[in-house]
Design an enzyme around this catalytic site. Structure first.
Site, short mmCIF file in Angstrom:
data_model
loop_
_atom_site.label_atom_id
_atom_site.label_comp_id
_atom_site.label_asym_id
_atom_site.label_seq_id
_atom_site.Cartn_x
_atom_site.Cartn_y
_atom_site.Cartn_z
NE ARG A 84 43.31 41.35 12.18
CZ ARG A 84 43.69 41.07 13.42
NH1 ARG A 84 44.10 42.04 14.23
NH2 ARG A 84 43.65 39.83 13.88
CB CYS A 99 39.34 47.12 16.92
SG CYS A 99 40.89 47.08 15.99
CG ASN A 113 45.25 44.22 21.91
OD1 ASN A 113 44.87 44.96 22.80
ND2 ASN A 113 44.49 43.28 21.40
CG ASP A 114 49.95 43.95 17.33
OD1 ASP A 114 50.00 43.25 18.37
OD2 ASP A 114 49.97 43.48 16.19
CG HIS A 161 35.64 39.74 55.81
ND1 HIS A 161 36.13 38.74 54.99
CD2 HIS A 161 36.40 40.83 55.56
CE1 HIS A 161 37.15 39.22 54.30
NE2 HIS A 161 37.33 40.48 54.63
CD GLU A 219 48.15 46.16 13.56
OE1 GLU A 219 48.00 45.43 14.55
OE2 GLU A 219 47.75 45.86 12.43
NE ARG A 222 31.15 50.82 55.14
CZ ARG A 222 32.04 50.04 55.74
NH1 ARG A 222 33.23 50.51 56.04
NH2 ARG A 222 31.76 48.79 56.03
CG MET A 259 43.41 50.03 56.33
SD MET A 259 43.54 51.75 55.90
CE MET A 259 41.86 52.16 55.52
CB SER A 286 40.19 50.43 13.35
OG SER A 286 39.80 49.77 14.53
CE1 TYR A 312 35.20 51.09 15.55
CE2 TYR A 312 34.86 52.91 14.02
CZ TYR A 312 35.46 51.70 14.34
OH TYR A 312 36.31 51.10 13.44
NE ARG A 349 34.65 52.36 65.54
CZ ARG A 349 33.78 51.37 65.30
NH1 ARG A 349 33.64 50.90 64.09
NH2 ARG A 349 33.03 50.89 66.26
N GLY A 385 44.58 49.46 16.62
CA GLY A 385 44.83 48.15 17.23
C GLY A 385 45.76 48.37 18.42
CE LYS A 436 35.01 53.68 59.89
NZ LYS A 436 35.77 52.56 60.47
N GLY A 446 37.01 46.44 56.26
CA GLY A 446 37.73 45.35 56.92
C GLY A 446 39.21 45.26 56.60
#
Length: 872
Positions: A614, A827, A764-765, A452, A741, A336, A103, A760, A847, A92, A762, A22, A101
């Site tokens: 897999r 992956c 997550n694991d 809002h 993994e 803004r 703050m 590749s 990739y 402000r 993994g 602002k 909205g």
């Protein structure tokens, strides 16, 4: 001495981190000659120092504020706190990253029992003066002193009822005097303090309140939802007041240089005659469309239309601005970069390239990848819409469709989010932010296109119908009425945010398509990106869907998902319960045709593109029942005793199955399982090749941590593949690789790459095994970790660059040292998360692979990474 305060015009947009959005833009607009009321900005650094000093002002800040107040006095000819010619200001907030909205703001500061009389005399408008004074007490009481907003509203509502009027504008000066007395008594009663009448004290307390609002509940929640750092702080803007509530030649409004919902280039905005800024955004009065100003305030309207053009040409982006007209004179209070829906963001970016305002690179960089999610989900089915029971029509505040159960409080929406809910309110307030986030969509009875609810919903990508005057909401009774229809809490409703319609019941939705501007933007993104974007898909339907979204291969096809369907689970269980290899092979022979059919469908759907399959990953106990009644039923079906079955289930029990007998470990101990899968893959591939289909199977070995596991498994795959191809009289080109993994696999990647033709990750694991967190149990403490800043983000959602990321980089470096052309992908779920995609680009991966709906997000994120960091 450090400079804590900047007068408007001393800074500009390059100082956004220091002056907040602002303040920087007010400085910029001042520099380019737009009509901005004078003022000054207290820096974000002063806010940071305020917290460091235990909520005390930095040394030198007070004197710099006094110095800048004197500059304002010189500019206006008025004096702050003066009883004869008082200077009034607004206070402000304004952070580096816009948080609409969230703050606090205080208007009309400097009014007290004396100055209000001077104001009434000087303007000749007693009603205006006392209206401004009650607004100040209301805002200051709420924002600075912490008196509940509803207490003030109750007094106001009771006064209007007593007077038999509907709008605030219908109350007289004497009415406002009465309201002011009641407001002051409320403050005294609630807080045990007299309302402060010293303007200097009012200013100091207001600056403190704005600094403190950086850490209010709704601001913290908004930052969390939008991944905004907590340590930026907010600037404070002190600006000379201009008044939109001085009569019918005065007004206040909000405008956008383009439609933030659709992206159309039009005069988008709203205004209210004889009002102040909070009246427009609070949704208390429904405002008028900006073009109606042409009749009511023609001179100001023409000036405003010119400013639309000036702002767009200067900022080269859609702007969201606030203005006030005081006695026919137009003032700009803020501009803004406007919050917009994904549909609007894409259209604006493509249109601005066509208009020559920006180039294709800037267009691609402009779209927040995560925002595309809004375009990738279902819309209302136009055929079914013909039969819809439309019970109300409001403003199309944020497009898309939403189906859910009606709830009437933000807390209920947050608690019942898993049920799919629509938040219904008379009007929303910033406190509703968490409930709005949890809801499928938002419906309000009051408020306009810039209320809002509308602004926040567009920023979140939520469907929103605002200002639906056809409905009457009773939040206490938890119901709303629309004509003769009553919708109670828990009843299903459907919203069409594009048309502003409310429908009774659940309407069917249809799949999205990637055409028009969206398709154009994606083509541009593909021109710039280096990373390939593949998908995780287990069915032909998912594969075809992902191809439509631009997937260039399958990076993860999970074979275990196929084992749970229909008759297959019986054969799987028969295999698990077999006493010897012969029994297992007999059961596996029943599964073979199913698996072959699965792989045939997926390979055909992805013809010409690689498909990474897999081999079986989870432990065997996951395929057996756990409930007593299911165990009895299975024992009966299998013709064995319950005791024997329970014995087998108990023998397969593991204390830590994630690190147990699964993945390649199963394949090494029971090779016949993976041999059946490999046989199915290559029989399907050979058959398709004979039919003229270009197939590219890739076989991925899971849960591998040692090179010798890779040696054994690669030999198994190669032997079975050769056997099938010889039998079928067809050769198929294929690769064998590993799912990375486990940390040990990453650290010994150079050895594994001697046998693996691709990696590749993994993730997550890999995240589980690096942190030592169980993904299934981490939910018990992860949120607490984030709340207490132990972790910045959930590492299962955003890739941990410092830990997991270092293992990835190590594996890439070591793997390519052994095999320079090694293909490397990811992956896990991180493959479709924008900042994780950026990391993958920087780390030199080939990739990323993600769920079908996240493919366009990954394509855009990959393009942005290439533009920001150069092509790898």
């Amino acid at each position: 001495m450090k400079k804590w305060v900047y007068f408007f015009g001393e800074g500009d947009t390059k100082d956004k981190a220091l002056l907040g959005g602002k303040g920087a833009n007010l400085g910029e607009m001042t520099k380019i000659g737009l009509p901005v009321p004078p003022g000054f900005t207290i820096t974000t650094e002063a806010c940071i120092e305020f917290y460091k000093q235990g909520k005390k002002w930095a040394p030198g800040l007070e004197s710099q504020i006094e110095e800048n107040i004197k500059k304002l006095e010189a500019k206006t000819g008025k004096r702050f706190g003066d009883s004869e010619n008082p200077l009034l200001v607004s206070v402000r907030s304004g952070a580096k990253i816009s948080m609409p909205g969230m703050m606090d703001t205080v208007l009309n500061l400097g009014l007290n029992d004396q100055t209000v009389q001077i104001m009434a005399r000087k303007t000749g408008d007693e009603r205006f003066a006392y209206d401004s004074y009650r607004r100040f007490i209301q805002m200051f009481g709420d924002v600075v002193l912490g008196v509940e907003h509803s207490g003030f509203e109750k007094i106001l509502d009771n006064t209007k009822k007593a007077k038999g009027v509907h709008y605030d504008t219908e109350l007289s000066a004497d009415d406002w005097k009465n309201v002011i007395e009641q407001f002051k008594k409320l403050v005294d009663r609630e807080k045990g303090v007299k309302f402060p009448d010293d303007p200097k004290k009012q200013l100091r307390m207001s600056i403190d309140a704005v600094f403190s609002s950086w850490n209010n509940k709704r601001a913290i929640a908004y930052r969390k939802l939008n991944n905004i750092p907590d340590d930026l702080g907010t600037a404070v803007n002190v600006q000379v007041m201009v008044f939109g509530n001085m009569g019918n030649d005065s007004a206040t409004g909000v405008g956008f240089t383009r439609n933030p919902a659709t992206g159309e280039k039009e005069h988008y905005g709203e205004y209210l005659i004889n009002a102040q800024g909070e009246d427009v955004v609070a949704g208390i009065r429904t405002p008028k469309h900006i073009d109606e100003m042409k009749k009511e305030l023609p001179k100001s309207y023409q000036e405003l239309i010119k400013i639309y053009s000036v702002l767009e040409k200067h900022y080269r982006d859609m702007q969201d601005f606030e203005f006030t007209i005081e006695k026919g004179k137009l003032y700009m209070l803020q501009t803004r970069t406007g919050k917009r829906t994904a549909q609007s963001a894409v259209k604006i970016a493509v249109d601005m390239v066509d208009e020559g305002l920006i180039d294709r690179k800037e267009a691609v960089l402009r779209i927040e990848p995560g925002q595309l999610d809004q375009l990738l989900h279902k819309q209302l089915d136009p055929k079914a819409k013909e039969k819809a029971e439309i019970i109300g029509k409001g403003l199309p505040a944020s497009p898309g469709a939403a189906v859910g159960k009606a709830v009437f409080t933000a807390d209920d929406a947050a608690m019942r989010a898993s049920e799919k809910v629509i938040l219904v309110r008379t009007e929303t307030s910033p406190e509703d932010i968490e409930g709005m986030h949890a809801a499928q969509g938002i419906l309000t009875a009051r408020g306009g296109m810039t209320s809002h609810a509308a602004v926040v919903a567009r920023g979140m990508g939520k469907c929103c119908v605002a200002g639906c005057s056809d409905i009457t909401v009773d939040e206490d009774a938890k119901e709303f009425k629309a004509g003769g229809v009553v919708i109670k809490e828990g009843d299903w409703i459907t919203l069409d945010g594009g048309k502003g319609e409310v429908m009774k019941g659940q309407m069917p939705l249809v799949e999205p398509s990637m055409t028009g501007d969206f398709g154009t933007l994606m083509k541009w993104a593909d021109e710039f990106r280096k990373l390939g974007v593949w998908t995780n898909a287990d069915t032909p339907h998912d594969a075809e869907f992902a191809r439509k979204f631009g997937a260039e291969g399958i990076g993860l096809c999970r074979t275990e998902h196929m084992f749970f369907e229909g008759e297959r689970i019986k054969a799987v269980r028969e295999m698990i319960l077999a006493d010897d290899k012969e029994g297992r092979e007999k059961a596996l022979a029943k599964l073979l045709p199913y698996q072959r059919g699965d792989f045939r469908g997926i390979l055909k759907a992805m013809k010409g593109l690689p498909v990474t399959i897999r081999l079986l990953d989870p432990p065997l106990h996951e395929f057996l029942p756990k409930e007593e009644k299911d165990i009895k039923e299975l024992a009966r079906d299998m013709g064995i005793s319950v005791e024997r079955l329970q014995e087998k289930i108990d023998s397969l029990h593991e204390f830590n199955p994630m690190l147990g007998f699964r993945g390649c470990r199963l394949g090494i101990v029971y090779p016949e399982i993976n041999e059946m899968q490999v046989q199915a893959i290559f029989e399907a591939a050979c058959e398709l090749k004979k039919d003229g289909v270009d197939v590219k199977p890739e076989v991925m070995i899971p849960v591998l941590g040692h090179v010798n596991e890779m040696k054994v498994m690669k030999e198994l795959v190669n032997n079975k593949a050769k056997e099938v191809m010889k039998k079928k009289g067809t050769k198929v080109s294929y690769h064998v690789g590993v799912m990375m993994e486990l940390p040990r696999a990453c650290l010994t990647a150079d050895k594994i790459a001697e046998y693996a033709e691709f990696f590749s990750f993994g993730t997550n694991d890999l995240t589980q095994t690096t942190f030592g967190f169980s993904r299934d149990d981490a939910g018990k403490f992860i949120n607490e970790y984030i709340e207490r800043n132990v972790l910045e983000r959930d590492p299962f959602q955003v890739l941990d660059r410092d830990g997991v990321g270092q293992l990835v980089k190590t594996a890439v470096k070591k793997g390519r040292k052994t095999r320079p052309e090694l293909k490397i992908g990811i992956c896990g779920e991180h493959g479709g998360e924008p900042s994780s995609v950026e990391f993958c680009h920087e780390a030199g991966l080939t990739y990323v692979s993600c769920s079908p709906f996240r493919v366009p997000i990954a394509r855009l994120a990959a393009a942005q990474a290439a533009l920001k960091h150069g092509k790898k």
